[in-house]
Write an enzyme that holds these catalytic residues in place. Sequence first.
Site, PDB file in Angstrom:
ATOM      1  N   ARG A  35     -47.432  34.419 -25.583  1.00 33.90           N
ATOM      2  CA  ARG A  35     -46.770  34.371 -26.881  1.00 33.90           C
ATOM      3  C   ARG A  35     -45.762  35.483 -27.173  1.00 33.90           C
ATOM      4  O   ARG A  35     -45.163  35.485 -28.234  1.00 33.90           O
ATOM      5  CB  ARG A  35     -47.831  34.310 -27.991  1.00 33.90           C
ATOM      6  N   ILE A 104     -56.964  34.081 -16.251  1.00 34.94           N
ATOM      7  CA  ILE A 104     -57.430  33.253 -15.132  1.00 34.94           C
ATOM      8  C   ILE A 104     -56.938  33.812 -13.795  1.00 34.94           C
ATOM      9  O   ILE A 104     -57.042  33.171 -12.772  1.00 34.94           O
ATOM     10  CB  ILE A 104     -56.936  31.797 -15.301  1.00 34.94           C
ATOM     11  N   HIS A 120     -61.782  31.314 -19.760  1.00 39.50           N
ATOM     12  CA  HIS A 120     -60.879  30.195 -19.489  1.00 39.50           C
ATOM     13  C   HIS A 120     -60.810  29.820 -18.007  1.00 39.50           C
ATOM     14  O   HIS A 120     -59.877  29.155 -17.577  1.00 39.50           O
ATOM     15  CB  HIS A 120     -59.481  30.501 -20.052  1.00 39.50           C
ATOM     16  N   CYS A 128     -62.617  19.385  -6.033  1.00 41.59           N
ATOM     17  CA  CYS A 128     -62.232  17.983  -5.958  1.00 41.59           C
ATOM     18  C   CYS A 128     -62.917  17.264  -7.117  1.00 41.59           C
ATOM     19  O   CYS A 128     -64.122  17.423  -7.337  1.00 41.59           O
ATOM     20  CB  CYS A 128     -62.679  17.384  -4.626  1.00 41.59           C
TER      21      CYS A 128
HETATM   22  P1  OAD Z   1     -51.020  35.899 -25.841  1.00 45.63           P
HETATM   23  O1  OAD Z   1     -49.744  35.761 -25.062  1.00 45.63           O
HETATM   24  O2  OAD Z   1     -51.235  34.988 -26.976  1.00 45.63           O
HETATM   25  O3  OAD Z   1     -51.116  37.384 -26.424  1.00 45.63           O
HETATM   26  C1  OAD Z   1     -50.841  38.511 -25.635  1.00 45.63           C
HETATM   27  C2  OAD Z   1     -50.947  39.735 -26.524  1.00 45.63           C
HETATM   28  O4  OAD Z   1     -50.876  40.877 -25.686  1.00 45.63           O
HETATM   29  C3  OAD Z   1     -49.822  39.860 -27.549  1.00 45.63           C
HETATM   30  O5  OAD Z   1     -50.393  40.236 -28.793  1.00 45.63           O
HETATM   31  C4  OAD Z   1     -48.944  40.980 -26.984  1.00 45.63           C
HETATM   32  O6  OAD Z   1     -48.367  41.779 -28.005  1.00 45.63           O
HETATM   33  C5  OAD Z   1     -49.945  41.797 -26.209  1.00 45.63           C
HETATM   34  N1  OAD Z   1     -49.409  42.504 -25.036  1.00 45.63           N
HETATM   35  C6  OAD Z   1     -48.511  42.082 -24.111  1.00 45.63           C
HETATM   36  N2  OAD Z   1     -48.340  42.996 -23.148  1.00 45.63           N
HETATM   37  C7  OAD Z   1     -49.163  44.038 -23.463  1.00 45.63           C
HETATM   38  C8  OAD Z   1     -49.455  45.294 -22.855  1.00 45.63           C
HETATM   39  N3  OAD Z   1     -48.883  45.683 -21.734  1.00 45.63           N
HETATM   40  N4  OAD Z   1     -50.360  46.091 -23.464  1.00 45.63           N
HETATM   41  C9  OAD Z   1     -50.964  45.730 -24.631  1.00 45.63           C
HETATM   42  N5  OAD Z   1     -50.728  44.559 -25.251  1.00 45.63           N
HETATM   43  C10 OAD Z   1     -49.848  43.720 -24.669  1.00 45.63           C
HETATM   44  O7  OAD Z   1     -52.208  35.860 -24.775  1.00 45.63           O
HETATM   45  P2  OAD Z   1     -53.771  35.570 -25.038  1.00 45.63           P
HETATM   46  O8  OAD Z   1     -54.219  36.174 -26.319  1.00 45.63           O
HETATM   47  O9  OAD Z   1     -54.481  35.935 -23.807  1.00 45.63           O
HETATM   48  O10 OAD Z   1     -55.340  29.833 -22.834  1.00 45.63           O
HETATM   49  O11 OAD Z   1     -53.743  34.014 -25.188  1.00 45.63           O
HETATM   50  C11 OAD Z   1     -54.955  33.320 -25.293  1.00 45.63           C
HETATM   51  C12 OAD Z   1     -54.902  32.011 -24.569  1.00 45.63           C
HETATM   52  O12 OAD Z   1     -53.732  31.277 -24.933  1.00 45.63           O
HETATM   53  C13 OAD Z   1     -54.775  32.116 -23.067  1.00 45.63           C
HETATM   54  O13 OAD Z   1     -56.002  32.383 -22.426  1.00 45.63           O
HETATM   55  C14 OAD Z   1     -54.262  30.764 -22.702  1.00 45.63           C
HETATM   56  C15 OAD Z   1     -53.237  30.571 -23.780  1.00 45.63           C
HETATM   57  O14 OAD Z   1     -53.014  29.279 -24.143  1.00 45.63           O
HETATM   58  C16 OAD Z   1     -55.395  28.730 -22.083  1.00 45.63           C
HETATM   59  O15 OAD Z   1     -54.544  28.474 -21.252  1.00 45.63           O
HETATM   60  C17 OAD Z   1     -56.583  27.886 -22.345  1.00 45.63           C
END
Ligand code: OAD
Length: 252
Positions: A35, A104, A120, A128
């Site tokens: 995001r 993952i 996840h 398979c």
């Molecule tokens: P997001 O991409 O939603 O959030 C990443 C967060 O990490 C953001 O708030 C960034 O500001 C922060 N960030 C990025 N780089 C950073 C760094 N070097 N140090 C500290 N913070 C940093 O990712 P997730 O929260 O993991 O699910 O997203 C959750 C789920 O959404 C994932 O597991 C995936 C996705 O859809 C599935 O695929 C089922």
Amino acid sequence: MEGIETLKKWVDESENIVFFGGAGVSTESGIPDFRSVDGLYHQKYDYPPETILSHTFFMRKTPEFYKFYEDKLLLEGAKPNAAHLKLAEWEAKGKLKAVITQNIDGLHQLAGSKEVLELHGSVQRNYCMKCHEFYDFAAIKEKVVSSKQNDDPKSPDYMVPKCDKCGGIIKPDVVLYEEGLDDDVISKSIRYISNADVLIIGGTSLVVYPAAGLIHYYRGKKLVLVNLGETSADSSADLVVRGKIGEVFSQL
Ligand code: OAD
């Protein structure tokens, strides 16, 4: 950086740290998150990534799924960064009980972490769908890339990895949208979080449920957020460290 001294003190004093993380933990290893502005969800594809990463899409448009998957998630050569390594070091010293991750990519295990709860799933495991034969990362990568190079892009099997034993379609052990999380992983995560002394949440936007809801099981008074962007949990955290997690953890 503000908050690091307090975090260092809490970490030094604790023998029951639990870490809860997401994609931001691996951005410093070169894997984009979902995001952020340069994250996966801001790039252009024929379908939104949330759609491509859904169970329905996988079943109906398997070649399209694998095109995206090979390009964005089946990444080779990424190495653990300072955050992964520090967490593994704390566990080896008996200070950290578990890493609970939405990622993952398998980088925590590569760093040496043992108790890793993968909410996840993982690109390292693939099965398979017909006979449940197991395939590792390298096997899937080889099958997908070889089809990409040799097969007709119009073929219904283009880039789709097939089982050597029965010819069934191989599916990554990754939780897609519309799919449920593993009950055992969830209950273990709840147990670790509700018993934790220090809970460090890092590199996650905390918007994807049910994973994000797990942090509400924490009952202690040392809830720490280490994140670049703001999250909905900032106001309820006992300490917020705004920064890159690898940089922050290398100072602990
Ligand atoms: P997001 O991409 O939603 O959030 C990443 C967060 O990490 C953001 O708030 C960034 O500001 C922060 N960030 C990025 N780089 C950073 C760094 N070097 N140090 C500290 N913070 C940093 O990712 P997730 O929260 O993991 O699910 O997203 C959750 C789920 O959404 C994932 O597991 C995936 C996705 O859809 C599935 O695929 C089922």
